[in-house]
Design a protein around this motif. Structure first.
Motif, PDB file in Angstrom:
ATOM      1  N   GLN A   1       0.817  -1.211   0.000  1.00  0.00           N
ATOM      2  CA  GLN A   1       0.000   0.000   0.000  1.00  0.00           C
ATOM      3  C   GLN A   1       0.852   1.264   0.000  1.00  0.00           C
ATOM      4  O   GLN A   1       0.522   2.250  -0.650  1.00  0.00           O
ATOM      5  CB  GLN A   1      -0.953   0.001   1.197  1.00  0.00           C
ATOM      6  CG  GLN A   1      -2.204  -0.832   0.981  1.00  0.00           C
ATOM      7  CD  GLN A   1      -2.935  -0.392  -0.280  1.00  0.00           C
ATOM      8  OE1 GLN A   1      -2.879  -1.052  -1.316  1.00  0.00           O
ATOM      9  NE2 GLN A   1      -3.626   0.735  -0.226  1.00  0.00           N
ATOM     10  N   ARG A   2       1.955   1.231   0.723  1.00  0.00           N
ATOM     11  CA  ARG A   2       2.859   2.393   0.700  1.00  0.00           C
ATOM     12  C   ARG A   2       3.437   2.580  -0.696  1.00  0.00           C
ATOM     13  O   ARG A   2       3.559   3.718  -1.179  1.00  0.00           O
ATOM     14  CB  ARG A   2       3.970   2.205   1.743  1.00  0.00           C
ATOM     15  CG  ARG A   2       3.488   2.302   3.187  1.00  0.00           C
ATOM     16  CD  ARG A   2       4.637   2.435   4.150  1.00  0.00           C
ATOM     17  NE  ARG A   2       5.465   1.236   4.214  1.00  0.00           N
ATOM     18  CZ  ARG A   2       5.235   0.213   5.026  1.00  0.00           C
ATOM     19  NH1 ARG A   2       4.188   0.239   5.858  1.00  0.00           N
ATOM     20  NH2 ARG A   2       6.033  -0.835   5.034  1.00  0.00           N
ATOM     21  N   GLN A   3       3.766   1.473  -1.350  1.00  0.00           N
ATOM     22  CA  GLN A   3       4.281   1.560  -2.718  1.00  0.00           C
ATOM     23  C   GLN A   3       3.210   2.054  -3.681  1.00  0.00           C
ATOM     24  O   GLN A   3       3.486   2.878  -4.566  1.00  0.00           O
ATOM     25  CB  GLN A   3       4.810   0.198  -3.162  1.00  0.00           C
ATOM     26  CG  GLN A   3       6.060  -0.242  -2.415  1.00  0.00           C
ATOM     27  CD  GLN A   3       6.507  -1.638  -2.793  1.00  0.00           C
ATOM     28  OE1 GLN A   3       5.700  -2.489  -3.169  1.00  0.00           O
ATOM     29  NE2 GLN A   3       7.809  -1.883  -2.703  1.00  0.00           N
ATOM     30  N   HIS A   4       1.984   1.556  -3.530  1.00  0.00           N
ATOM     31  CA  HIS A   4       0.877   2.021  -4.370  1.00  0.00           C
ATOM     32  C   HIS A   4       0.726   3.543  -4.258  1.00  0.00           C
ATOM     33  O   HIS A   4       0.573   4.243  -5.266  1.00  0.00           O
ATOM     34  CB  HIS A   4      -0.435   1.359  -3.939  1.00  0.00           C
ATOM     35  CG  HIS A   4      -0.566  -0.066  -4.354  1.00  0.00           C
ATOM     36  ND1 HIS A   4      -1.430  -0.930  -3.729  1.00  0.00           N
ATOM     37  CD2 HIS A   4       0.034  -0.780  -5.338  1.00  0.00           C
ATOM     38  CE1 HIS A   4      -1.351  -2.115  -4.301  1.00  0.00           C
ATOM     39  NE2 HIS A   4      -0.474  -2.047  -5.281  1.00  0.00           N
ATOM     40  N   THR A   5       0.744   4.028  -3.021  1.00  0.00           N
ATOM     41  CA  THR A   5       0.561   5.461  -2.800  1.00  0.00           C
ATOM     42  C   THR A   5       1.682   6.262  -3.454  1.00  0.00           C
ATOM     43  O   THR A   5       1.436   7.269  -4.136  1.00  0.00           O
ATOM     44  CB  THR A   5       0.513   5.761  -1.295  1.00  0.00           C
ATOM     45  OG1 THR A   5      -0.598   5.049  -0.711  1.00  0.00           O
ATOM     46  CG2 THR A   5       0.335   7.256  -1.034  1.00  0.00           C
ATOM     47  N   ALA A   6       2.923   5.816  -3.271  1.00  0.00           N
ATOM     48  CA  ALA A   6       4.056   6.514  -3.875  1.00  0.00           C
ATOM     49  C   ALA A   6       3.987   6.474  -5.397  1.00  0.00           C
ATOM     50  O   ALA A   6       4.306   7.466  -6.074  1.00  0.00           O
ATOM     51  CB  ALA A   6       5.365   5.894  -3.386  1.00  0.00           C
ATOM     52  N   LEU A   7       3.546   5.350  -5.936  1.00  0.00           N
ATOM     53  CA  LEU A   7       3.432   5.213  -7.394  1.00  0.00           C
ATOM     54  C   LEU A   7       2.389   6.170  -7.956  1.00  0.00           C
ATOM     55  O   LEU A   7       2.642   6.891  -8.935  1.00  0.00           O
ATOM     56  CB  LEU A   7       3.071   3.768  -7.751  1.00  0.00           C
ATOM     57  CG  LEU A   7       2.670   3.484  -9.201  1.00  0.00           C
ATOM     58  CD1 LEU A   7       3.763   3.907 -10.165  1.00  0.00           C
ATOM     59  CD2 LEU A   7       2.336   2.008  -9.371  1.00  0.00           C
ATOM     60  N   VAL A   8       1.217   6.195  -7.339  1.00  0.00           N
ATOM     61  CA  VAL A   8       0.153   7.076  -7.814  1.00  0.00           C
ATOM     62  C   VAL A   8       0.575   8.537  -7.688  1.00  0.00           C
ATOM     63  O   VAL A   8       0.339   9.352  -8.593  1.00  0.00           O
ATOM     64  CB  VAL A   8      -1.162   6.808  -7.054  1.00  0.00           C
ATOM     65  CG1 VAL A   8      -2.207   7.880  -7.358  1.00  0.00           C
ATOM     66  CG2 VAL A   8      -1.704   5.425  -7.427  1.00  0.00           C
ATOM     67  N   GLU A   9       1.225   8.888  -6.588  1.00  0.00           N
ATOM     68  CA  GLU A   9       1.693  10.268  -6.419  1.00  0.00           C
ATOM     69  C   GLU A   9       2.702  10.642  -7.508  1.00  0.00           C
ATOM     70  O   GLU A   9       2.663  11.755  -8.057  1.00  0.00           O
ATOM     71  CB  GLU A   9       2.317  10.433  -5.036  1.00  0.00           C
ATOM     72  CG  GLU A   9       1.293  10.432  -3.906  1.00  0.00           C
ATOM     73  CD  GLU A   9       1.940  10.503  -2.536  1.00  0.00           C
ATOM     74  OE1 GLU A   9       3.194  10.410  -2.462  1.00  0.00           O
ATOM     75  OE2 GLU A   9       1.208  10.645  -1.529  1.00  0.00           O
ATOM     76  N   ALA A  10       3.599   9.724  -7.844  1.00  0.00           N
ATOM     77  CA  ALA A  10       4.588  10.001  -8.895  1.00  0.00           C
ATOM     78  C   ALA A  10       3.903  10.201 -10.238  1.00  0.00           C
ATOM     79  O   ALA A  10       4.265  11.108 -11.008  1.00  0.00           O
ATOM     80  CB  ALA A  10       5.604   8.862  -8.973  1.00  0.00           C
ATOM     81  N   VAL A  11       2.914   9.371 -10.538  1.00  0.00           N
ATOM     82  CA  VAL A  11       2.185   9.507 -11.803  1.00  0.00           C
ATOM     83  C   VAL A  11       1.474  10.853 -11.855  1.00  0.00           C
ATOM     84  O   VAL A  11       1.554  11.583 -12.851  1.00  0.00           O
ATOM     85  CB  VAL A  11       1.182   8.354 -11.981  1.00  0.00           C
ATOM     86  CG1 VAL A  11       0.226   8.649 -13.145  1.00  0.00           C
ATOM     87  CG2 VAL A  11       1.929   7.045 -12.239  1.00  0.00           C
ATOM     88  N   LEU A  12       0.777  11.208 -10.789  1.00  0.00           N
ATOM     89  CA  LEU A  12       0.018  12.450 -10.776  1.00  0.00           C
ATOM     90  C   LEU A  12       0.938  13.677 -10.778  1.00  0.00           C
ATOM     91  O   LEU A  12       0.548  14.742 -11.268  1.00  0.00           O
ATOM     92  CB  LEU A  12      -0.911  12.482  -9.568  1.00  0.00           C
ATOM     93  CG  LEU A  12      -1.998  11.391  -9.565  1.00  0.00           C
ATOM     94  CD1 LEU A  12      -2.847  11.494  -8.304  1.00  0.00           C
ATOM     95  CD2 LEU A  12      -2.881  11.474 -10.797  1.00  0.00           C
ATOM     96  N   ASP A  13       2.156  13.514 -10.242  1.00  0.00           N
ATOM     97  CA  ASP A  13       3.134  14.609 -10.262  1.00  0.00           C
ATOM     98  C   ASP A  13       3.909  14.661 -11.581  1.00  0.00           C
ATOM     99  O   ASP A  13       4.799  15.506 -11.739  1.00  0.00           O
ATOM    100  CB  ASP A  13       4.127  14.448  -9.110  1.00  0.00           C
ATOM    101  CG  ASP A  13       3.508  14.741  -7.758  1.00  0.00           C
ATOM    102  OD1 ASP A  13       2.439  15.375  -7.717  1.00  0.00           O
ATOM    103  OD2 ASP A  13       4.088  14.328  -6.736  1.00  0.00           O
TER     104      ASP A  13
END
Length: 248
Positions: free
Chosen positions: A210-222
């Motif tokens: 879940q921590r990786q999912h969150t970081a991945l989505v944040e990177a995509v959106l950024d």
């Protein structure tokens, strides 16, 4: 929260017209992917026969033969009446389907899989999809879909986690702008899910994921393409390590 946002068809990457000559076999493969990916949840109803046959480009007679096979394997059941249709049966950890025969079939499929090939192909597709999404940016609707898919993994009951995890990764593949990549990812994810069904759910691993999912989505959106690709590689490597540990 709705299971699927308005205007989003989760079946699009999987259901497509079959090629002439192998209509039965290809239709069976595609509907199996729908079931194995959890695109229709346990207890949920498949699209009506007319719609399914139309999307697959086969006759309703051929479709009924396909559905009969799935019923015999304990994967779906047909119900009559006003609220009838074809419904996906629950899967269990022991069988991966509706009984001993379905469990034996799953074990045979897993035994025939080249684990390293699946893991490498999965990584190539997911890293590519994440990089494309970040590099090109997402529309407002696309960003909302990705956030919603992530949110649904956060509040998922343990029994639902893998299905919602699948939805998150499929969403990322769909949003990358390549229908061909999304279709290939759906196929490899179905095989990956067969493998995951043979190993236990580990709470510590899910928290890390879940921590990786969150970081991945944040990177995509950024629009951080390098960060999105690197986080995806790390995430895929974690899953690969678990599968190698349990299955080899």
């Amino acid at each position: 929260m709705r299971e699927v946002p308005d205007g989003v068809d989760r079946l699009t990457p999987v259901l497509r017209p079959v090629r002439a000559g192998n209509g039965f076999e290809e239709a069976l493969e595609q509907i199996l992917q729908v079931v194995r990916l959890g695109l229709v949840p346990r207890g949920g109803r498949l699209p009506a026969e007319r719609e399914l046959a139309g999307r697959l480009g086969i006759s309703r007679v051929t479709l009924r033969e396909v559905l009969k096979v799935l019923q015999e394997q304990g994967l779906v059941e047909s119900r009559r009446g006003r609220y009838g249709g074809t419904f996906v049966l629950p899967r269990t950890a022991d069988t991966g389907g509706g009984g001993k025969d379905a469990g034996d079939a799953l074990r045979r499929r897993v035994a025939e899989v080249d684990l390293e090939d699946v893991l490498r192909f999965r990584e190539v597709l997911e890293v590519g999809a994440a990089g494309l999404c970040a590099a090109h940016g997402l529309s407002g609707a696309g960003a909302a879909r990705l956030r919603e898919a992530l949110d649904r993994t956060r509040d998922a009951p343990l029994a639902e986690y893998r299905r919602r995890d699948t939805m998150l990764h499929l969403t990322l593949a769909e949003l990358c702008g390549s229908p061909a990549l999304a279709a290939q990812y759906a196929a490899v994810r179905a095989t990956l899910n067969d493998l995951l069904d043979r190993i236990p759910l580990l709470v510590r691993n899910l928290e890390h994921s879940q921590r990786q999912h969150t970081a991945l989505v944040e990177a995509v959106l950024d629009r951080d393409a390098d960060g999105a690709r690197e986080m995806t590689r790390e995430h895929c490597a974690g899953t690969a390590a678990l599968l190698r540990g349990f299955l080899t």
